[in-house]
Design an enzyme around this catalytic site. Structure first.
Site, PDB file in Angstrom:
ATOM      1  N   ASP B  11       0.851  -1.184   0.000  1.00  0.00           N
ATOM      2  CA  ASP B  11       0.000   0.000   0.000  1.00  0.00           C
ATOM      3  C   ASP B  11       0.890   1.239   0.000  1.00  0.00           C
ATOM      4  O   ASP B  11       1.817   1.332   0.794  1.00  0.00           O
ATOM      5  CB  ASP B  11      -0.898   0.018   1.245  1.00  0.00           C
ATOM      6  CG  ASP B  11      -2.041  -0.977   1.110  1.00  0.00           C
ATOM      7  OD1 ASP B  11      -2.198  -1.545   0.008  1.00  0.00           O
ATOM      8  OD2 ASP B  11      -2.760  -1.197   2.096  1.00  0.00           O
ATOM      9  N   ASP B 130     -13.827  -6.125  -5.037  1.00  0.00           N
ATOM     10  CA  ASP B 130     -13.975  -6.343  -3.596  1.00  0.00           C
ATOM     11  C   ASP B 130     -15.412  -6.800  -3.358  1.00  0.00           C
ATOM     12  O   ASP B 130     -16.350  -6.155  -3.836  1.00  0.00           O
ATOM     13  CB  ASP B 130     -13.749  -5.038  -2.819  1.00  0.00           C
ATOM     14  CG  ASP B 130     -12.343  -4.481  -3.015  1.00  0.00           C
ATOM     15  OD1 ASP B 130     -11.454  -5.248  -3.425  1.00  0.00           O
ATOM     16  OD2 ASP B 130     -12.139  -3.277  -2.769  1.00  0.00           O
TER      17      ASP B 130
END
Lengths: 193, 251
Positions: B11, B130
């Site tokens: 990330d 997702d």
């Protein structure tokens, strides 16, 4: 040594340039005919769709230049495919350097093939110091069948050519610039041919 | 034989890694390039950089990062986070990214998938999905799983494939962060219904979870973050174990 990467608007050229830099050489990106003719080594990259890539080669006159080159030429991925007679993708006539037709993987396997596959039956100075069954990174939906020019074989639902060679022309379906240390070794081998 | 891929995910915020990492030999644990180089050396097959910064400078920062990674790392990598236009993708690919991953922008405007795969080829377009289960059905979620949509996971995945995605990165929000294993049933269903590679994400806690994702979940690749960043699993150990179990990996 003068290394050129043929620039015809095709895909991930930056990675090839960087990989060559990591080996301690500099490569020039160019579409200039004279500059390509004068180079010691020519890299012919390609990512994307066959017919539009071929169109760009024709527009720039590179389609007639490339088959006439006398120095070592390395086609990578779509570059290799365009060096063949024909690509099923976009019903595209290729440069005709390798006498083989590039076909789409059939549906027994996932398409595109993405990831690391083994190369074997290695038969070229390109693979000096490379072990049989070394892994190379691939991303492709079309393949060159086994033919007289085959110098590396892989298996993805069927056996196909992962590298081709004829005279001064070399083609690899895998991405040496993305295939870790072994890939860099193959690039190094090409640059020192 | 094509091998199963192990993919660490980093990330990124404003050009730096966000989640803590535990690499003692790193000069700068916040430097994504340093981390990427170590992962490449330790046997990662591919890397994913997920940009979560929200500044106006983001594209500039991200393209610089991509350039730095491409210059120094010799394995493929995917960049995701906030990508919503042909111009975004063009800039990232030109800097040396191998693939881009799109998520919310594809849900908001599905034609984007067609446009991107038409222009750049499907091989470099990853669609990230997702999803979590609501009353027994898998629903696609946005904004890191916070915002539910009406889309059914499997229908959306099929549409994504038809529109030209080259690969699907499926994160189960039910499993993400639990360290309880991947969502193997949903993975197996995706893998059997689709003809493009599926990357499993969310839930990795131990080596057996990866075994299950490949054997039960039929995943083509498995992605994880913290188990790698905190060295709970060494990629080499993981791959040794997978090979012992006859799961093809690059070693």
């Amino acid at each position: 040594m003068k290394i050129v990467i043929i620039d015809y608007g095709a895909g991930n050229i930056q990675s090839i340039k960087f990989a060559i830099q990591r080996l301690g050489y500099e490569a020039v990106l160019t579409s200039d005919v004279e500059e390509i003719q004068k180079a010691d080594k020519v890299i012919f990259p390609g990512v994307g769709e066959a017919s539009s890539a071929m169109k760009m080669l024709v527009q720039t006159g590179l389609d007639s230049l490339i088959p006439e080159l006398k120095q070592p030429v390395l086609g990578i991925c779509l570059g290799m495919q365009l060096m063949c007679n024909y690509c099923e993708e976009g019903d595209t006539k290729g440069l005709g350097i390798f006498d083989v037709d590039v076909m789409r993987f059939n549906h027994d396997v996932k398409v595109p093939q993405i990831g690391w596959n083994e190369i074997s039956e290695l038969e070229s100075r390109l693979f000096e110091g490379i072990n049989e069954n070394e892994y190379m990174y691939l991303v492709h939906s079309y393949y060159a069948p086994i033919c007289d020019a085959t110098v590396a074989v892989s298996d993805y639902g069927l056996q196909y050519s992962n590298a081709l060679k004829k005279d001064n022309f070399y083609g690899v379906q895998f991405h040496p610039e993305k295939s870790s240390v072994a890939g860099e070794k193959i690039l190094q081998n090409f640059l020192t041919l | 034989m094509l091998t199963k891929r192990i993919i660490p995910c980093l990330d990124i915020k404003n050009g730096r890694t966000v989640k803590g990492v535990n690499f003692v030999n790193l000069r700068d644990a916040g430097d994504p390039v340093e981390l990427a180089k170590i992962y490449a050396k330790n046997g990662a097959d591919e890397l994913v950089f997920l940009d979560i910064s929200a500044t106006e400078e983001r594209r500039k920062t991200l393209t610089k990062l991509v350039l730095d990674v491409a210059a120094q790392v010799n394995i493929p990598f995917t960049v995701g986070g906030g990508i919503s236009s042909i111009e975004d993708v063009d800039a990232l690919l030109k800097c040396g990214a191998d693939k881009v991953s799109i998520n919310s922008s594809a849900v908001k405007r599905p034609e984007l998938i067609n446009e991107l795969s038409g222009k750049f080829g499907n091989q470099c377009i990853v669609v990230a999905i997702d999803a979590k289960q609501i009353d027994g059905t898998w629903k696609v979620h946005l904004v890191g799983g916070k915002v539910p949509t009406e889309l059914d996971l499997f229908e959306w995945a099929k549409e994504v494939e038809e529109r030209g995605a080259g690969e699907i990165l499926f994160t189960s929000m039910d499993n993400d962060g639990t360290k309880d294993g991947f969502a193997n049933q949903a993975l197996a269903k995706l893998s059997s219904e689709l003809n493009i590679p599926i990357i499993a994400s969310g839930g990795a806690g131990n080596i057996q979870h990866f075994v299950d994702a490949f054997e039960t979940g039929k995943a083509d690749a498995a992605l994880a973050a913290s188990v790698f960043h905190f060295k709970e699993i060494e990629i080499n150990d993981l791959k040794q174990k997978l090979r012992e179990l006859s799961i093809p990996v690059r070693l």
